[in-house]
Design a protein around this motif. Sequence first.
Motif, PDB file in Angstrom:
ATOM      1  N   SER A   1       0.116   8.489   0.718  1.00  0.00           N
ATOM      2  CA  SER A   1       0.216   9.356   1.895  1.00  0.00           C
ATOM      3  C   SER A   1       0.283  10.827   1.491  1.00  0.00           C
ATOM      4  CB  SER A   1       1.439   8.982   2.729  1.00  0.00           C
ATOM      5  OG  SER A   1       2.607   9.119   1.950  1.00  0.00           O
ATOM      6  N   PHE A   2       0.471  11.107   0.215  1.00  0.00           N
ATOM      7  CA  PHE A   2       0.514  12.476  -0.289  1.00  0.00           C
ATOM      8  C   PHE A   2      -0.835  12.916  -0.841  1.00  0.00           C
ATOM      9  CE2 PHE A   2       4.922  11.084  -0.476  1.00  0.00           C
ATOM     10  CZ  PHE A   2       5.545  12.128   0.179  1.00  0.00           C
ATOM     11  N   CYS A   3      -1.884  12.157  -0.575  1.00  0.00           N
ATOM     12  CA  CYS A   3      -3.219  12.442  -1.073  1.00  0.00           C
ATOM     13  C   CYS A   3      -3.731  13.737  -0.454  1.00  0.00           C
ATOM     14  CB  CYS A   3      -4.148  11.276  -0.727  1.00  0.00           C
ATOM     15  SG  CYS A   3      -5.824  11.507  -1.299  1.00  0.00           S
ATOM     16  N   ALA A   4      -4.231  14.626  -1.320  1.00  0.00           N
ATOM     17  CA  ALA A   4      -4.797  15.884  -0.838  1.00  0.00           C
ATOM     18  C   ALA A   4      -5.939  16.305  -1.761  1.00  0.00           C
ATOM     19  CB  ALA A   4      -3.732  16.967  -0.813  1.00  0.00           C
ATOM     20  N   ALA A   5      -6.993  16.783  -1.188  1.00  0.00           N
ATOM     21  CA  ALA A   5      -8.132  17.344  -1.923  1.00  0.00           C
ATOM     22  C   ALA A   5      -8.702  16.392  -2.964  1.00  0.00           C
ATOM     23  CB  ALA A   5      -7.723  18.665  -2.570  1.00  0.00           C
ATOM     24  N   GLY A   6      -8.670  15.087  -2.703  1.00  0.00           N
ATOM     25  CA  GLY A   6      -9.283  14.123  -3.610  1.00  0.00           C
ATOM     26  C   GLY A   6      -8.464  13.763  -4.832  1.00  0.00           C
ATOM     27  N   ALA A   7      -7.316  14.372  -5.020  1.00  0.00           N
ATOM     28  CA  ALA A   7      -6.444  14.043  -6.151  1.00  0.00           C
ATOM     29  C   ALA A   7      -5.482  12.958  -5.692  1.00  0.00           C
ATOM     30  CB  ALA A   7      -5.689  15.278  -6.623  1.00  0.00           C
ATOM     31  N   CYS A   8      -5.947  11.712  -5.732  1.00  0.00           N
ATOM     32  CA  CYS A   8      -5.205  10.636  -5.098  1.00  0.00           C
ATOM     33  C   CYS A   8      -4.809   9.531  -6.070  1.00  0.00           C
ATOM     34  CB  CYS A   8      -6.041   9.999  -4.003  1.00  0.00           C
ATOM     35  SG  CYS A   8      -6.560  11.178  -2.743  1.00  0.00           S
ATOM     36  N   VAL A   9      -3.710   8.901  -5.745  1.00  0.00           N
ATOM     37  CA  VAL A   9      -3.278   7.689  -6.416  1.00  0.00           C
ATOM     38  C   VAL A   9      -3.522   6.552  -5.433  1.00  0.00           C
ATOM     39  CG1 VAL A   9      -1.267   6.452  -7.320  1.00  0.00           C
ATOM     40  CG2 VAL A   9      -1.552   8.874  -7.802  1.00  0.00           C
ATOM     41  N   GLU A  10      -4.076   5.449  -5.933  1.00  0.00           N
ATOM     42  CA  GLU A  10      -4.335   4.292  -5.088  1.00  0.00           C
ATOM     43  C   GLU A  10      -3.613   3.084  -5.666  1.00  0.00           C
ATOM     44  OE1 GLU A  10      -8.744   5.326  -3.404  1.00  0.00           O
ATOM     45  OE2 GLU A  10      -8.640   4.236  -5.302  1.00  0.00           O
ATOM     46  N   VAL A  11      -3.185   2.181  -4.784  1.00  0.00           N
ATOM     47  CA  VAL A  11      -2.449   0.990  -5.199  1.00  0.00           C
ATOM     48  C   VAL A  11      -3.052  -0.231  -4.507  1.00  0.00           C
ATOM     49  CG1 VAL A  11      -0.668   1.221  -3.409  1.00  0.00           C
ATOM     50  CG2 VAL A  11      -0.134   0.034  -5.532  1.00  0.00           C
ATOM     51  N   ALA A  12      -3.044  -1.366  -5.221  1.00  0.00           N
ATOM     52  CA  ALA A  12      -3.528  -2.623  -4.658  1.00  0.00           C
ATOM     53  C   ALA A  12      -2.708  -3.773  -5.216  1.00  0.00           C
ATOM     54  CB  ALA A  12      -5.000  -2.833  -4.994  1.00  0.00           C
ATOM     55  N   GLN A  13      -2.569  -4.826  -4.407  1.00  0.00           N
ATOM     56  CA  GLN A  13      -1.943  -6.059  -4.880  1.00  0.00           C
ATOM     57  C   GLN A  13      -3.082  -7.020  -5.213  1.00  0.00           C
ATOM     58  OE1 GLN A  13       0.981  -7.724  -2.304  1.00  0.00           O
ATOM     59  NE2 GLN A  13       1.356  -9.458  -3.638  1.00  0.00           N
ATOM     60  N   ILE A  14      -3.158  -7.406  -6.484  1.00  0.00           N
ATOM     61  CA  ILE A  14      -4.277  -8.224  -6.963  1.00  0.00           C
ATOM     62  C   ILE A  14      -3.736  -9.347  -7.841  1.00  0.00           C
ATOM     63  CG2 ILE A  14      -6.434  -8.233  -8.277  1.00  0.00           C
ATOM     64  CD1 ILE A  14      -6.543  -5.147  -7.636  1.00  0.00           C
ATOM     65  N   ASP A  15      -4.002 -10.579  -7.442  1.00  0.00           N
ATOM     66  CA  ASP A  15      -3.626 -11.758  -8.234  1.00  0.00           C
ATOM     67  C   ASP A  15      -2.163 -11.735  -8.674  1.00  0.00           C
ATOM     68  OD1 ASP A  15      -6.210 -12.777  -7.994  1.00  0.00           O
ATOM     69  OD2 ASP A  15      -6.888 -11.713  -9.778  1.00  0.00           O
ATOM     70  N   GLY A  16      -1.273 -11.387  -7.765  1.00  0.00           N
ATOM     71  CA  GLY A  16       0.152 -11.406  -8.063  1.00  0.00           C
ATOM     72  C   GLY A  16       0.660 -10.205  -8.843  1.00  0.00           C
ATOM     73  N   THR A  17      -0.197  -9.212  -9.067  1.00  0.00           N
ATOM     74  CA  THR A  17       0.226  -7.984  -9.740  1.00  0.00           C
ATOM     75  C   THR A  17       0.047  -6.814  -8.781  1.00  0.00           C
ATOM     76  OG1 THR A  17      -1.957  -7.421 -10.647  1.00  0.00           O
ATOM     77  CG2 THR A  17      -0.534  -8.854 -11.987  1.00  0.00           C
TER      78      THR A  17
END
Length: 63
Positions: free
Chosen positions: A12-28
Amino acid sequence: MAETTKTWRRSSFCAAGACVEVAQIDGTIQLRDSKNLEWPALVFTPDEWTGFQESVLAMGKSS
């Protein structure tokens, strides 16, 4: 059942393309830099992710 699709969510703090993304994948929980998708994601177990979040929040409170 483990999540098998990669649904990345941006901070939610993403600005000007400098972003962190998170995903839940296969229990991780995986964390990546949206500017460098070719780099490998950081991979956390659920317990490691909880500890990571707690550490980040604690750093924010101490500054």
